[in-house]
Design an enzyme around this catalytic site. Sequence first.
Site, PDB file in Angstrom:
ATOM      1  N   GLU A 256      30.319 -77.150  20.550  1.00  0.00           N
ATOM      2  CA  GLU A 256      30.871 -75.793  20.684  1.00  0.00           C
ATOM      3  C   GLU A 256      30.308 -74.972  19.535  1.00  0.00           C
ATOM      4  O   GLU A 256      30.806 -75.032  18.415  1.00  0.00           O
ATOM      5  CB  GLU A 256      32.399 -75.840  20.559  1.00  0.00           C
ATOM      6  CG  GLU A 256      33.109 -76.549  21.677  1.00  0.00           C
ATOM      7  CD  GLU A 256      33.102 -75.765  22.968  1.00  0.00           C
ATOM      8  OE1 GLU A 256      32.593 -74.628  22.989  1.00  0.00           O
ATOM      9  OE2 GLU A 256      33.589 -76.312  23.968  1.00  0.00           O
ATOM     10  N   CYS A 290      34.377 -67.410  17.398  1.00  0.00           N
ATOM     11  CA  CYS A 290      33.092 -67.650  18.074  1.00  0.00           C
ATOM     12  C   CYS A 290      32.951 -66.826  19.352  1.00  0.00           C
ATOM     13  O   CYS A 290      31.853 -66.492  19.747  1.00  0.00           O
ATOM     14  CB  CYS A 290      32.883 -69.134  18.341  1.00  0.00           C
ATOM     15  SG  CYS A 290      34.219 -69.875  19.250  1.00  0.00           S
TER      16      CYS A 290
HETATM   17  P1  NAD Z   1      27.923 -74.030   8.099  1.00  0.00           P
HETATM   18  O1  NAD Z   1      26.902 -73.899   9.148  1.00  0.00           O
HETATM   19  O2  NAD Z   1      27.548 -74.692   6.834  1.00  0.00           O
HETATM   20  O3  NAD Z   1      29.217 -74.823   8.629  1.00  0.00           O
HETATM   21  C1  NAD Z   1      29.836 -74.600   9.863  1.00  0.00           C
HETATM   22  C2  NAD Z   1      30.910 -75.706  10.009  1.00  0.00           C
HETATM   23  O4  NAD Z   1      30.287 -76.969  10.131  1.00  0.00           O
HETATM   24  C3  NAD Z   1      31.836 -75.855   8.806  1.00  0.00           C
HETATM   25  O5  NAD Z   1      33.131 -76.122   9.279  1.00  0.00           O
HETATM   26  C4  NAD Z   1      31.293 -77.040   8.025  1.00  0.00           C
HETATM   27  O6  NAD Z   1      32.290 -77.763   7.345  1.00  0.00           O
HETATM   28  C5  NAD Z   1      30.716 -77.895   9.120  1.00  0.00           C
HETATM   29  N1  NAD Z   1      29.543 -78.643   8.712  1.00  0.00           N
HETATM   30  C6  NAD Z   1      28.488 -78.196   8.004  1.00  0.00           C
HETATM   31  N2  NAD Z   1      27.554 -79.157   7.871  1.00  0.00           N
HETATM   32  C7  NAD Z   1      28.047 -80.258   8.514  1.00  0.00           C
HETATM   33  C8  NAD Z   1      27.546 -81.553   8.750  1.00  0.00           C
HETATM   34  N3  NAD Z   1      26.325 -81.929   8.348  1.00  0.00           N
HETATM   35  N4  NAD Z   1      28.317 -82.429   9.434  1.00  0.00           N
HETATM   36  C9  NAD Z   1      29.532 -82.060   9.911  1.00  0.00           C
HETATM   37  N5  NAD Z   1      30.053 -80.837   9.727  1.00  0.00           N
HETATM   38  C10 NAD Z   1      29.311 -79.937   9.047  1.00  0.00           C
HETATM   39  O7  NAD Z   1      28.376 -72.577   7.785  1.00  0.00           O
HETATM   40  P2  NAD Z   1      29.689 -71.815   7.382  1.00  0.00           P
HETATM   41  O8  NAD Z   1      29.364 -70.946   6.235  1.00  0.00           O
HETATM   42  O9  NAD Z   1      30.900 -72.677   7.250  1.00  0.00           O
HETATM   43  O10 NAD Z   1      29.841 -70.908   8.663  1.00  0.00           O
HETATM   44  C11 NAD Z   1      28.746 -70.056   8.964  1.00  0.00           C
HETATM   45  C12 NAD Z   1      28.489 -69.911  10.388  1.00  0.00           C
HETATM   46  O11 NAD Z   1      28.990 -70.980  11.174  1.00  0.00           O
HETATM   47  C13 NAD Z   1      29.170 -68.697  10.942  1.00  0.00           C
HETATM   48  O12 NAD Z   1      28.357 -67.578  10.764  1.00  0.00           O
HETATM   49  C14 NAD Z   1      29.321 -69.022  12.379  1.00  0.00           C
HETATM   50  O13 NAD Z   1      28.150 -68.638  13.048  1.00  0.00           O
HETATM   51  C15 NAD Z   1      29.384 -70.497  12.440  1.00  0.00           C
HETATM   52  N6  NAD Z   1      30.746 -70.996  12.750  1.00  0.00           N
HETATM   53  C16 NAD Z   1      31.054 -71.115  14.059  1.00  0.00           C
HETATM   54  C17 NAD Z   1      32.307 -71.547  14.400  1.00  0.00           C
HETATM   55  C18 NAD Z   1      32.710 -71.691  15.833  1.00  0.00           C
HETATM   56  O14 NAD Z   1      33.887 -71.601  16.142  1.00  0.00           O
HETATM   57  N7  NAD Z   1      31.782 -71.960  16.751  1.00  0.00           N
HETATM   58  C19 NAD Z   1      33.227 -71.867  13.406  1.00  0.00           C
HETATM   59  C20 NAD Z   1      32.865 -71.742  12.058  1.00  0.00           C
HETATM   60  C21 NAD Z   1      31.592 -71.312  11.749  1.00  0.00           C
END
Ligand code: NAD
Length: 484
Positions: A256, A290
Amino acid sequence: MDGSRAPVYEKLEMFIGGKWCQGSEGKTEDVVNPATEQPLGKLPHASKADLDRALAAAQKGFETWRKTSAYDRAKVIRKAVDLFRQRADAIAQTLTLEQGKVLGEAKIEVTVSADIIEWYAEEGRRAYGRIIPGRMAGVRQMAVREPVGPVAAFTPWNFPAVTPARKIAGAIAAGCSIIIKASEETPGTCIAMVRCFEEAGLPAGVLNLVFGVPNDVSTHLIASPVIRKISFTGSIPVGKHLARMAADGMKKATMELGGHSPVIVFDDVDPVKTAEIAAAGKYRNAGQVCISPTRFFVQEKVFDKFADKFIDIAKNLKVGNGLEAGTQMGPLANIRRVNAMEGIVADAQGNGARIQTGGKRIGNQGYFFQPTVVTNVDEKSKLMRDEPFGPVAPIVPFKTFDEVVKRANALEYGLAAYAFTHSTATATAVADALESGMVGVNHLGISMPETPFGGVKESGYGHEGGIEGLDAYLITKFVTQIGV
Ligand code: NAD
């Protein structure tokens, strides 16, 4: 809040093999309140040994749970929901403390999460297979549905209750065990949810909760032969990374990921009423959703009326601490989102955009950002290409149906899309033409426990919610037998 009692934050611990614990190596990180930047508590990190204990527990939990009837599984899950509902007010406060959204929204999220868990409790009893007529007398052919096995799930910080609810309840209702790594930035809500399952009598090892350095945890868990299914909610780059690791073990996966939802406003609607619906959706959770409506395409004839109303709403939103009465939009969840908003606003301005309202951080304590509306946006600017995940709304005009559909479908995202029209013919045509996993026509309510939630293109694959959401945790086994 009556203001006389300080809200109580959740005790931070992990849950492995039916026991609450700290990390065996003593590593921790601070959890911070985004409205005040004050620490709320120290979150334990799992060591590799802790993760191995969780894997062994999940294996054992699966052996017990898969043999438990769907009827008995549903009883435990329903008991957990009852406890979750009894504690809703306290859990909503924890959610606002750690994530920032206004308390009213947190309460709705907790209520919706309870509905999701309850729906899965019921749906788990309907994981029917089928009988396929044999070609010879005496042959019985069966397609049997079985739980896929232990699940590794990873949830983000924007919906600390709904995202774990979908994964935990889906997995457990199907008869799987699960290790969930909830977001380290918003762990308290998921801890409170797990306590409800524990107290409802879920056998040890069926549900395990860990925290740590995200990539260390996911790499270790996904590589383990114990894990048979991955479920992730988060950004596209991380989703692709986890999907690659899942592919290495040929493991089933649900992804997702992000979206950049077009909202197409045709000129046969009331622009003022539509702007009210659109702005309410846009600034929910400060835009960190999202499926947030994010690219507003408005047909020329109604453009000015729509934009004026939208700008007026944005200007008058009360931004503040989500626990304070009257607040309509809380802070962003972390400093990364503030920096990202500043970046996309500067980039849009550099490409000739006009900031109609907002555009700046508010104060220097707490991650507050002004509700922002931008017009004259170049389609090449970041704001129109990258998921903003924050309170910045671009509004652009369009002329024709074909032109706007092309622009709406131009990105690699395909999660949600919305259209507003009074014409049934246009409604059908636009719903058919949009490349999107979910389409809302004349309203934004596309996420219900009983309806499929998921994206296409780079927004991911698989569904959560609906019968598809349960299916994600099941495999099909074909059995054929003949009487001898
Ligand atoms: P990010 O890409 O670092 O992390 C997104 C999420 O993934 C976080 O919850 C983080 O803990 C988790 N994550 C990161 N690396 C991981 C890994 N290797 N294994 C497992 N989990 C991991 O960025 P961020 O700063 O937290 O969020 C930025 C972007 O992420 C936002 O701009 C948005 O586009 C997206 N996002 C989407 C949703 C959604 O509901 N689809 C939710 C949160 C963030």
